[in-house]
Design a protein around this motif. Structure first.
Motif, PDB file in Angstrom:
ATOM      1  N   PRO A   1       3.074   3.766   7.878  1.00  0.00           N
ATOM      2  CA  PRO A   1       2.399   3.925   9.408  1.00  0.00           C
ATOM      3  C   PRO A   1       3.090   5.392  10.054  1.00  0.00           C
ATOM      4  O   PRO A   1       3.944   5.850   9.605  1.00  0.00           O
ATOM      5  CB  PRO A   1       3.453   2.799  10.012  1.00  0.00           C
ATOM      6  CG  PRO A   1       4.725   2.749   9.322  1.00  0.00           C
ATOM      7  CD  PRO A   1       4.104   3.081   7.825  1.00  0.00           C
TER       8      PRO A   1
ATOM      9  N   HIS B   1      -3.648  10.156  11.027  1.00  0.00           N
ATOM     10  CA  HIS B   1      -3.342   8.791  11.105  1.00  0.00           C
ATOM     11  C   HIS B   1      -4.590   8.459  12.151  1.00  0.00           C
ATOM     12  O   HIS B   1      -5.096   7.172  11.777  1.00  0.00           O
ATOM     13  CB  HIS B   1      -2.164   8.346  11.485  1.00  0.00           C
ATOM     14  CG  HIS B   1      -1.093   8.324  10.463  1.00  0.00           C
ATOM     15  ND1 HIS B   1      -0.072   9.200  10.420  1.00  0.00           N
ATOM     16  CD2 HIS B   1      -0.938   7.230   9.881  1.00  0.00           C
ATOM     17  CE1 HIS B   1       0.727   8.781   9.277  1.00  0.00           C
ATOM     18  NE2 HIS B   1       0.291   7.553   8.840  1.00  0.00           N
TER      19      HIS B   1
ATOM     20  N   THR C   1      -4.150   6.142   5.664  1.00  0.00           N
ATOM     21  CA  THR C   1      -5.294   5.347   5.844  1.00  0.00           C
ATOM     22  C   THR C   1      -4.793   3.776   5.294  1.00  0.00           C
ATOM     23  O   THR C   1      -4.342   4.017   4.127  1.00  0.00           O
ATOM     24  CB  THR C   1      -6.482   5.796   4.920  1.00  0.00           C
ATOM     25  OG1 THR C   1      -6.402   7.265   5.141  1.00  0.00           O
ATOM     26  CG2 THR C   1      -7.560   5.058   5.538  1.00  0.00           C
ATOM     27  N   THR C   2      -4.965   3.058   5.942  1.00  0.00           N
ATOM     28  CA  THR C   2      -4.462   1.538   5.421  1.00  0.00           C
ATOM     29  C   THR C   2      -5.534   0.727   4.521  1.00  0.00           C
ATOM     30  O   THR C   2      -6.569   1.482   4.617  1.00  0.00           O
ATOM     31  CB  THR C   2      -4.470   0.633   6.515  1.00  0.00           C
ATOM     32  OG1 THR C   2      -5.777   0.173   7.103  1.00  0.00           O
ATOM     33  CG2 THR C   2      -3.332   0.936   7.770  1.00  0.00           C
ATOM     34  N   THR C   3      -5.032   0.126   3.959  1.00  0.00           N
ATOM     35  CA  THR C   3      -5.838  -0.504   2.484  1.00  0.00           C
ATOM     36  C   THR C   3      -6.938  -1.253   3.408  1.00  0.00           C
ATOM     37  O   THR C   3      -8.082  -1.255   2.907  1.00  0.00           O
ATOM     38  CB  THR C   3      -5.186  -1.517   1.823  1.00  0.00           C
ATOM     39  OG1 THR C   3      -4.034  -0.876   1.213  1.00  0.00           O
ATOM     40  CG2 THR C   3      -6.030  -2.271   0.788  1.00  0.00           C
TER      41      THR C   3
ATOM     42  N   SER D   1       0.799  -0.980   0.059  1.00  0.00           N
ATOM     43  CA  SER D   1       0.074  -0.083  -0.036  1.00  0.00           C
ATOM     44  C   SER D   1       0.743   1.291  -0.150  1.00  0.00           C
ATOM     45  O   SER D   1       1.910   1.352   0.504  1.00  0.00           O
ATOM     46  CB  SER D   1      -0.878   0.039   1.230  1.00  0.00           C
ATOM     47  OG  SER D   1      -1.442   1.332   1.540  1.00  0.00           O
TER      48      SER D   1
ATOM     49  N   ALA E   1       0.276   3.523   1.871  1.00  0.00           N
ATOM     50  CA  ALA E   1       0.140   4.073   3.186  1.00  0.00           C
ATOM     51  C   ALA E   1       1.470   3.990   3.956  1.00  0.00           C
ATOM     52  O   ALA E   1       2.052   2.966   3.652  1.00  0.00           O
ATOM     53  CB  ALA E   1      -0.926   3.426   3.998  1.00  0.00           C
TER      54      ALA E   1
END
Ligand SMILES: Nc1ncnc2c1ncn2[C@@H]1O[C@H](COP(=O)(O)OP(=O)(O)OP(=O)(O)O)[C@@H](O)[C@H]1O
Ligand SMILES: [Mg+2]
Lengths: 246, 222, 184
Positions: B8, B14, B110-112, B4, B6
């Protein structure tokens, strides 16, 4: 057949494979695929804990296995598992009958190991908590807990095969159908899979070109051009198979 | 799996849930198309930079990520300047730049998995209307993600094999075998999915389950 | 959609993504082409309208999920507000029209040459005309240059896209000789 002794094989988990074994009956099954006859009036019953199936490429072995869980529908005749019709009651049969495909890459649908193992459980209506529990148990059973959060893409062929098998075992099936489970494996992983297979309490029907894998099975069936041509103890059938295809 | 975009982090963006971020982005982007005042647009651009920077990414990183977009924007700005006028060029570049920065900030934070949940919720109404089956749609997306690396590998293997046979660089020599393999594979994948009990049954109709088999002794590690 | 359709849609979407990661291949004339947009034509010509539209929708959804699935590793929400977003969303009607025309035009008994020509036509109408009809107004609106100028700005891409349409048609005929697959 010291190592496949059902008592011993089941010993590790305390389950006797004879208690799990389902009765699978083919009655006059003919399968025509793309105008070619893949199975030709096959009538046979399976109820042993271990059954081997051998035959040349294209002889109909995979077709036979797929008929058991209704993935291939007979053009004539019928298949039943513990009295259930393989086409009409496919869902119930698939719940109790796992299938390990030849290429684990085709069987693993999620990108991460842990997620994939839950797929079958989710389909069969298990809750989240139950799913997590059973995934954990299946990983432990095959000694692959360390793979739980790995990406499928980064695994070796042998690891993928074990992950695919864990996904099948998580559902606690009575029977597991193996379609050439060692075809993509190196010697070490092949031996590992053989050990896993030997210790499996579930009933197992194993299609294999790797004759050693089924060499100590109580029953082996030989298929030729869609027909059962030999059925008996492993040594007899395998001798004939080797002789016929020198 | 494809990595991704994205990153961390623990910035305010976040920590914000995916849905409000996406809604905010959509509203802001739409609103900006109704703004023509260069001073307002410049403010929006500065805001975009601030928001992108607030995710913890350095300007250099942001620049690297958006280099392609920046190039395209430069070309467009130039075209606008030549074909229309300087004021329009400035407005277009500032507006699209601001939107790109804000959108990138959301993507970065934003994470998958979070986006996936929003997507599933968006499928909801369409599902109730019978237009779409959310479970099938989600499985299709997952499968696509799962198979990209495998197909990339297959494509590379085919190109290497063709190169060894002196067929270097032919589109036909790559595409034909690749597609044939994919079609054959998709059939095997579908069989395996069916064998694993797809589509899911409704809980109400689910029969009693067998107990899980647990090893009594700790299995030996490999 | 059967599970078979689902598998085809997902894997064809994966092919479109994978083709974006394959380095551009020079055509016979030496013009390099990125294979991704040809992947859209191929999906349509091989799968037919509905499954192809589904496959490109999957790719668009992956872009929205922040995955770098477009050629050159592009992806993420920024793409959706960019000047070429119309060409991205245009993939859906383009794939549908291409697939639909392929389905109605191609009959099996004709010569390979005739079939290739018909599929090329399908790819041109769907993959170029319909796609540009979606892409150009968006470009004109976002960049504020007016339709005429946006159209002129898009013209340089037409020769490359024509070449892709021909290649996609040739590939499709060969693939369908190797595996039987019904369009739907
Ligand atoms: N998906 C399919 N569509 C049409 N025909 C098929 C399909 N799969 C297999 N067949 C045909 O059915 C026959 C039996 O094939 P099957 O896969 O059962 O053989 P097998 O014994 O498993 O062979 P192998 O050892 O190569 O795996 C063959 O003639 C084959 O061409
Ligand atoms: Mg087989």
């Amino acid at each position: 057949m010291s190592d496949t002794n059902p008592e011993r094989a089941g010993g590790a988990t305390g389950v006797d494979p004879r208690a799990l074994a389902q009765t699978i009956v083919f009655s006059g099954v003919t399968v025509v695929r793309d105008g070619r006859t893949a199975l030709d009036r096959v009538s046979i019953g399976f109820e042993e804990a271990r059954i081997g199936i051998v035959g040349l490429n294209g002889s109909g072995k995979s077709t036979l296995l797929k008929c058991i869980i209704g993935l291939v529908k007979p053009s004539a005749g019928s298949v039943s598992v513990d009295g259930r019709d393989a086409v009409g009651e496919a869902r119930a049969i698939r719940r109790a009958t796992g299938f390990l495909f030849q290429d684990p890459d085709n069987q693993i649908v999620f990108p991460v190991v842990g997620e994939d193992l839950g797929f079958g459980l989710k389909n069969h209506g298990y809750s989240r908590a139950e799913t997590a529990d059973r995934v954990e148990a299946a990983l432990t059973r095959l000694a692959i807990r360390h793979l739980a959060s790995r990406r499928i893409h980064e695994l070796s062929g042998g690891e993928k095969q074990l992950v695919a098998l864990a996904g099948v075992l998580a559902l606690a099936p009575k029977t597991v159908l193996f379609d050439e489970p060692t075809a993509h494996l190196d010697l070490k992983n092949r031996n590992r899979l053989r050990d896993v297979l030997q210790a499996l309490p579930e009933q197992a029907i194993v299609v294999s070109h790797d004759l050693e894998l089924v060499a100590d099975f109580p029953r082996v069936v030989m298929i030729e051009a869609g027909r059962i041509v030999r059925d008996g103890p492993a040594d007899e059938v395998l001798d004939h198979y080797r002789e016929a295809n020198r | 799996m494809i990595a991704s975009l994205a990153r961390p982090g623990s910035s305010p963006l976040h920590r914000l849930a995916a849905a409000p971020k996406l809604a905010g982005l959509a509203i802001t982007a739409t609103a900006l198309f109704f703004v023509d005042d260069p001073r307002l647009l410049a403010t929006a651009f500065a805001l975009g930079l601030t928001v992108a920077r607030s995710t913890g990414a350095h300007f250099a990183e942001i620049g690297r990520d958006l280099a392609g977009a920046a190039m395209a924007l430069a070309v467009l700005g130039l075209a606008d300047w030549l074909l229309v006028d300087g004021a329009t060029a400035l407005a277009v570049v500032l507006r699209l730049g601001a939107i790109a920065l804000l959108a990138h900030a959301v993507t970065m934070t934003t994470t998958t998995a979070e986006l996936f949940e929003v997507l599933e919720r968006l499928f909801g109404p369409a599902e109730r209307l019978g237009l779409i089956d959310a479970g099938r749609a989600a499985l299709t997306l997952t499968l696509a993600i799962r198979f990209v690396p495998l197909i990339v590998e297959e494509a590379q293997a085919i190109r290497e094999a063709q190169a060894a046979r002196g067929l270097d660089g032919s589109v036909l020599a790559l595409a034909v075998p690749l597609l044939v393999r994919v079609i054959v594979r998709s059939e095997a994948v579908a069989d395996a999915i069916d064998a694993r009990g797809f589509p899911p049954e409704r809980a109400a109709t689910a029969p009693p389950r067998p107990p899980a088999i647990r090893p009594e002794i700790e299995a030996d590690t490999p | 959609m059967t599970t078979r359709d689902l598998g085809l849609v997902a894997l064809m979407a994966a092919v479109i993504v994978a083709l974006g990661a394959v380095p551009a291949i020079p055509l016979a004339a030496g013009v390099p082409i990125t294979l991704q947009s040809m992947g859209v034509m191929l999906a349509a010509l091989i799968l037919g309208p509905r499954r192809a539209a589904a496959a490109v929708s999957v790719v668009i959804a992956l872009v929205a999920l922040g995955l770098p699935v477009l050629a050159g590793g592009r992806g993420g929400l920024a793409v959706f507000a960019g000047p070429t977003a119309g060409f991205l969303f245009g993939w859906v009607p383009a794939a549908f029209v291409t697939g639909f025309l392929a389905m109605v035009l191609e009959a099996t008994e004709k010569s390979t040459l005739v079939r290739t020509a018909q599929l090329t036509l399908a790819a041109i109408v769907g993959g170029i005309v319909v796609l540009y009809v979606c892409g150009i107004p968006w470009l004109a609106f976002v960049v504020e240059i007016g339709l005429a100028k946006a159209f002129m700005a898009s013209l340089p891409f037409v020769p490359g896209d024509l070449a892709k349409a021909i290649v996609a048609a040739v590939v499709t005929v060969k693939v369908r000789q190797a595996v039987a697959i019904e369009r739907k």
